[in-house]
Each structure stands twice: as C-alpha cells, then as structure tokens.
Motif scaffolding. Structure first.
Motif, PDB file in Angstrom:
ATOM      1  N   THR A 131       0.851  -1.199   0.000  1.00  0.00           N
ATOM      2  CA  THR A 131       0.000   0.000   0.000  1.00  0.00           C
ATOM      3  C   THR A 131       0.881   1.242   0.000  1.00  0.00           C
ATOM      4  OG1 THR A 131      -0.116  -0.030   2.410  1.00  0.00           O
ATOM      5  CG2 THR A 131      -1.856  -1.175   1.207  1.00  0.00           C
ATOM      6  N   LYS A 132       0.776   2.030  -1.036  1.00  0.00           N
ATOM      7  CA  LYS A 132       1.631   3.209  -1.205  1.00  0.00           C
ATOM      8  C   LYS A 132       0.877   4.448  -0.714  1.00  0.00           C
ATOM      9  CE  LYS A 132       3.731   1.048  -5.272  1.00  0.00           C
ATOM     10  NZ  LYS A 132       3.044  -0.248  -5.039  1.00  0.00           N
ATOM     11  N   ALA A 133       0.595   4.480   0.573  1.00  0.00           N
ATOM     12  CA  ALA A 133      -0.262   5.529   1.128  1.00  0.00           C
ATOM     13  C   ALA A 133       0.568   6.669   1.699  1.00  0.00           C
ATOM     14  CB  ALA A 133      -1.162   4.952   2.214  1.00  0.00           C
ATOM     15  N   ILE A 134      -0.024   7.859   1.659  1.00  0.00           N
ATOM     16  CA  ILE A 134       0.553   9.038   2.294  1.00  0.00           C
ATOM     17  C   ILE A 134      -0.604   9.828   2.919  1.00  0.00           C
ATOM     18  CG2 ILE A 134       0.420  10.443   0.180  1.00  0.00           C
ATOM     19  CD1 ILE A 134       3.006  11.840   1.094  1.00  0.00           C
ATOM     20  N   SER A 135      -0.393  10.348   4.108  1.00  0.00           N
ATOM     21  CA  SER A 135      -1.458  11.090   4.785  1.00  0.00           C
ATOM     22  C   SER A 135      -1.763  12.382   4.032  1.00  0.00           C
ATOM     23  CB  SER A 135      -1.046  11.407   6.218  1.00  0.00           C
ATOM     24  OG  SER A 135       0.045  12.309   6.246  1.00  0.00           O
ATOM     25  N   PHE A 136      -2.931  12.924   4.294  1.00  0.00           N
ATOM     26  CA  PHE A 136      -3.322  14.188   3.663  1.00  0.00           C
ATOM     27  C   PHE A 136      -2.315  15.289   4.000  1.00  0.00           C
ATOM     28  CE2 PHE A 136      -5.737  18.111   3.221  1.00  0.00           C
ATOM     29  CZ  PHE A 136      -6.440  17.906   2.045  1.00  0.00           C
ATOM     30  N   ALA A 137      -1.911  15.369   5.291  1.00  0.00           N
ATOM     31  CA  ALA A 137      -0.932  16.370   5.701  1.00  0.00           C
ATOM     32  C   ALA A 137       0.427  16.089   5.086  1.00  0.00           C
ATOM     33  CB  ALA A 137      -0.820  16.398   7.229  1.00  0.00           C
ATOM     34  N   GLY A 138       0.796  14.797   5.008  1.00  0.00           N
ATOM     35  CA  GLY A 138       2.077  14.438   4.398  1.00  0.00           C
ATOM     36  C   GLY A 138       2.142  14.816   2.938  1.00  0.00           C
ATOM     37  N   CYS A 139       1.028  14.662   2.237  1.00  0.00           N
ATOM     38  CA  CYS A 139       0.959  15.058   0.826  1.00  0.00           C
ATOM     39  C   CYS A 139       1.144  16.564   0.685  1.00  0.00           C
ATOM     40  CB  CYS A 139      -0.381  14.620   0.238  1.00  0.00           C
ATOM     41  SG  CYS A 139      -0.586  14.967  -1.522  1.00  0.00           S
ATOM     42  N   ALA A 140       0.510  17.323   1.581  1.00  0.00           N
ATOM     43  CA  ALA A 140       0.641  18.784   1.540  1.00  0.00           C
ATOM     44  C   ALA A 140       2.088  19.215   1.793  1.00  0.00           C
ATOM     45  CB  ALA A 140      -0.283  19.419   2.573  1.00  0.00           C
ATOM     46  N   VAL A 141       2.735  18.572   2.759  1.00  0.00           N
ATOM     47  CA  VAL A 141       4.136  18.913   3.074  1.00  0.00           C
ATOM     48  C   VAL A 141       5.045  18.558   1.906  1.00  0.00           C
ATOM     49  CG1 VAL A 141       6.094  18.361   4.559  1.00  0.00           C
ATOM     50  CG2 VAL A 141       3.835  18.726   5.565  1.00  0.00           C
ATOM     51  N   GLN A 142       4.845  17.367   1.344  1.00  0.00           N
ATOM     52  CA  GLN A 142       5.683  16.951   0.217  1.00  0.00           C
ATOM     53  C   GLN A 142       5.533  17.908  -0.965  1.00  0.00           C
ATOM     54  OE1 GLN A 142       4.711  13.441  -2.307  1.00  0.00           O
ATOM     55  NE2 GLN A 142       6.653  12.606  -1.582  1.00  0.00           N
ATOM     56  N   MET A 143       4.287  18.270  -1.263  1.00  0.00           N
ATOM     57  CA  MET A 143       4.044  19.202  -2.365  1.00  0.00           C
ATOM     58  C   MET A 143       4.675  20.557  -2.091  1.00  0.00           C
ATOM     59  SD  MET A 143       0.420  20.613  -3.865  1.00  0.00           S
ATOM     60  CE  MET A 143      -0.141  18.980  -4.318  1.00  0.00           C
ATOM     61  N   TYR A 144       4.519  21.041  -0.865  1.00  0.00           N
ATOM     62  CA  TYR A 144       5.049  22.362  -0.531  1.00  0.00           C
ATOM     63  C   TYR A 144       6.567  22.396  -0.646  1.00  0.00           C
ATOM     64  CZ  TYR A 144       6.180  26.618   1.980  1.00  0.00           C
ATOM     65  OH  TYR A 144       6.696  27.849   2.310  1.00  0.00           O
ATOM     66  N   VAL A 145       7.234  21.391  -0.084  1.00  0.00           N
ATOM     67  CA  VAL A 145       8.698  21.357  -0.131  1.00  0.00           C
ATOM     68  C   VAL A 145       9.181  21.258  -1.571  1.00  0.00           C
ATOM     69  CG1 VAL A 145      10.760  20.039   0.515  1.00  0.00           C
ATOM     70  CG2 VAL A 145       8.932  20.395   2.182  1.00  0.00           C
ATOM     71  N   PHE A 146       8.554  20.386  -2.357  1.00  0.00           N
ATOM     72  CA  PHE A 146       8.999  20.212  -3.737  1.00  0.00           C
ATOM     73  C   PHE A 146       8.805  21.483  -4.552  1.00  0.00           C
ATOM     74  CE2 PHE A 146       7.848  19.218  -8.157  1.00  0.00           C
ATOM     75  CZ  PHE A 146       9.083  18.772  -8.590  1.00  0.00           C
ATOM     76  N   VAL A 147       7.598  22.067  -4.491  1.00  0.00           N
ATOM     77  CA  VAL A 147       7.319  23.258  -5.299  1.00  0.00           C
ATOM     78  C   VAL A 147       8.196  24.433  -4.870  1.00  0.00           C
ATOM     79  CG1 VAL A 147       5.560  24.968  -5.908  1.00  0.00           C
ATOM     80  CG2 VAL A 147       4.954  22.555  -5.811  1.00  0.00           C
ATOM     81  N   SER A 148       8.373  24.618  -3.566  1.00  0.00           N
ATOM     82  CA  SER A 148       9.163  25.757  -3.089  1.00  0.00           C
ATOM     83  C   SER A 148      10.612  25.648  -3.521  1.00  0.00           C
ATOM     84  CB  SER A 148       9.064  25.879  -1.564  1.00  0.00           C
ATOM     85  OG  SER A 148       9.524  24.714  -0.922  1.00  0.00           O
ATOM     86  N   PHE A 149      11.212  24.464  -3.393  1.00  0.00           N
ATOM     87  CA  PHE A 149      12.621  24.332  -3.733  1.00  0.00           C
ATOM     88  C   PHE A 149      12.848  24.198  -5.232  1.00  0.00           C
ATOM     89  CE2 PHE A 149      12.917  23.685   0.773  1.00  0.00           C
ATOM     90  CZ  PHE A 149      14.167  24.201   1.095  1.00  0.00           C
ATOM     91  N   ALA A 150      11.883  23.640  -5.959  1.00  0.00           N
ATOM     92  CA  ALA A 150      11.998  23.623  -7.417  1.00  0.00           C
ATOM     93  C   ALA A 150      11.930  25.037  -7.978  1.00  0.00           C
ATOM     94  CB  ALA A 150      10.904  22.754  -8.026  1.00  0.00           C
ATOM     95  N   THR A 151      11.050  25.871  -7.410  1.00  0.00           N
ATOM     96  CA  THR A 151      10.964  27.277  -7.816  1.00  0.00           C
ATOM     97  C   THR A 151      12.251  28.015  -7.450  1.00  0.00           C
ATOM     98  OG1 THR A 151       8.575  27.247  -7.440  1.00  0.00           O
ATOM     99  CG2 THR A 151       9.611  29.399  -7.639  1.00  0.00           C
TER     100      THR A 151
END
Length: 306
Positions: free
Chosen positions: A86-106
C-alpha cells in the motif's frame, strides 16, 4: 461541504508491474545515495576550500542544497513505496511533500537565473565584478530566491490541498504529490488552479529564462570579441556547465507545466517527472564538477586528506 473527506492518498507508483519493484528500488537507491554524496560533497568542498569562496561557487553550493532538499522530499518515500503493498501518504504528508517540492523547485529555477547573471557580470564587466556582485548583494539575491519559492509554493499548496474536494477517489496516478495528478483527482472545478499554475509558473520560469537568454547572448557576444583562442575557450568553458544544467532543468519544467491541461498524459509524464524530480539533482554535481577546473582541483585537494 467545502472540505475534503480524504484522510490519505494512495499512489499508483512508478509501475504497476510488481516484478520491476525490486530492480527499480536498487537503481533509485543508488541514484539517491549518489545524489546525497554528490551534493553534500559540493557543499563541503565550497565551504572548506577558500579558493572557492566566490559568488559563483557560493551559488553552486546553494544549488546543491536546493537539489538535495527537493530530491529528499520525494525519493525516500518513493523507495519505501517500491517495497510496500500500500503506497499511502497522509493528507498532511501530501501537503508537506508538495510544498517542499514546489518551493525548492521554484528556488532552483530562480537560482539558475542568478547564476547566469553572475557569469554575465564576470565575463562582460570583470572590472566591476567585485562591486556588482558584492557579498551583501549575493546574500540578498539568494534570500529573495527562497522567499519567492516559499510564497509560490503557498499559493499552489493551500488551494490544492485545502480548498479542493477529493470525493471521487483517493488514488493518485503518480509516485508523489504533484499538482497536475492531484487536479485530475479532484471533483472540484480546477480550472482556476490550472490557470494559476500556468500563469504563476510561467511568470517565474519565463522571467528567469529571459534573464538567462539575455545573459548568455551578451556572454557569447563578449566571447566572440576575444582575440585569442585560449581566451575564448577559457571564457566559454566557465559557462558550459551552467548552460547544460539550464537546458536540462528548463526543458523538463516547460514540458511538464507550461502546456494545456488537455495534453497531460500521466502515464507518459512519469518519465519526465522522474527526470526533473530525481535525476536532475543527481546530474548537477557532476555537470559542474566535471566541467570546472577549479572544482576538480578543489576535489583533488580535499581527497588528499583521506
């Protein structure tokens, strides 16, 4: 209700063929270890070697930190999922992952523009380089890159995670929490989110790309005015590594984000996603170290202590 009923998301992962999970785990584990060693190595070498205490290499060490951070937001979770049923991620974990990726990619996008401007000043105005690229200005340029990156990520993450409804399914057809797959999953109207993604992403990336084009157009013109072949080679050699990194990064970013939503094909885009989220962070240390004599000499001097 304007709230999501989803408590966690489930990734489909890199592949739906279970027999490929172990080989992919081994490959990407080696990729991630090499990424960490390469980027941490660049940061340490720039810190300890006083010959590299120049704006160009301080920007390079910052780029390595950015690469290491956004790669670490994605790769460890992806490696875990390759070994999990099961490749699950919590709702909060998804938000953190997205935020870190988008911020540092930018931040990386802006950092590449700053590095191009640094090379422009060094080659086109060498006598004024110390004034135009003072340590104070360099510091604030780096700070500005992070501030813009963090603010951009907030603009994308908050509406995507907390204002959209995810009532259809919680299965993300991807291997990390990226914006286009998440929009595909939502049962809300995501046209505004997509418009913000294209407009804001285009504003940042195209502005930086224009700065890079301006810088390298003037650099090429300046190089052509150099009479000696050796001088031309030396000037051009200081820019080729950065030009390579820019081509790889901007090529994949433009392909992934600055196109109509109707052209998103998630299965095909996974290859591009792997490239810009994982492989670029691996390539950058080698692109800069193998093409730069000062970095290679610093690495040789550093290795003498072991």
């Amino acid at each position: 209700m304007n709230t999501s009923s989803v408590l966690e998301f489930v990734f489909t992962g890199l592949t739906d063929k279970n027999e490929l999970n172990i080989p992919l785990f081994v490959i990407f584990l080696h990729v991630y270890i090499t990424t960490v060693l390469g980027n941490v190595g660049i940061i340490i070498i720039v810190m300890v070697d006083k010959r590299l205490h120049k704006p160009m290499y301080l920007f390079l060490s910052n780029l390595s930190f950015v690469d290491l951070t956004y790669s670490s937001a994605i790769t460890p979770k992806m490696l875990q999922d390759l070994l999990s049923e099961t490749k699950a991620i919590s709702f909060a974990g998804c938000a953190v992952q997205m935020y870190v990726f988008v911020s540092f990619a930018t931040t990386e996008c802006i950092s590449l523009g700053i590095m191009a401007y640094d090379r422009y000043v060094a080659i086109c105005s060498p006598l004024l380089y110390g004034v135009l690229m003072s340590s104070t200005l360099c510091f604030w340029m780096v700070v500005a890159a992070y501030v813009i990156g963090f603010m951009t990520a907030l603009v994308h993450t908050i509406p995507s995670q907390f204002l959209l409804n995810f009532c259809r399914s919680n299965i993300i057809d991807h291997f990390f929490c990226d914006l286009p797959p998440l929009y595909k999953l939502s049962c809300s109207d995501t046209s505004m989110n997509l418009a913000v993604l294209i407009i804001l992403g285009g504003l940042v990336s195209i502005s930086c790309f224009i700065l890079i084009l301006f810088s390298y157009t003037n650099i090429i013109l300046a190089i052509l005015r150099i009479r000696s072949a050796q001088g031309k080679y030396k000037a051009f050699n200081t820019c080729t590594s950065h030009m390579t990194a820019v081509s790889v990064f901007y090529g994949t970013i433009f392909f992934m984000y600055l196109r109509p939503s109707t052209s998103y094909v998630l299965q095909q885009d996974r290859v591009a996603s792997v490239f810009y989220s994982i492989i670029i962070a691996l390539l950058n240390p080698f692109i800069y170290s193998l093409r730069n004599a000062e970095v290679k000499n610093a690495v040789k001097s550093f290795l003498k202590y072991f």
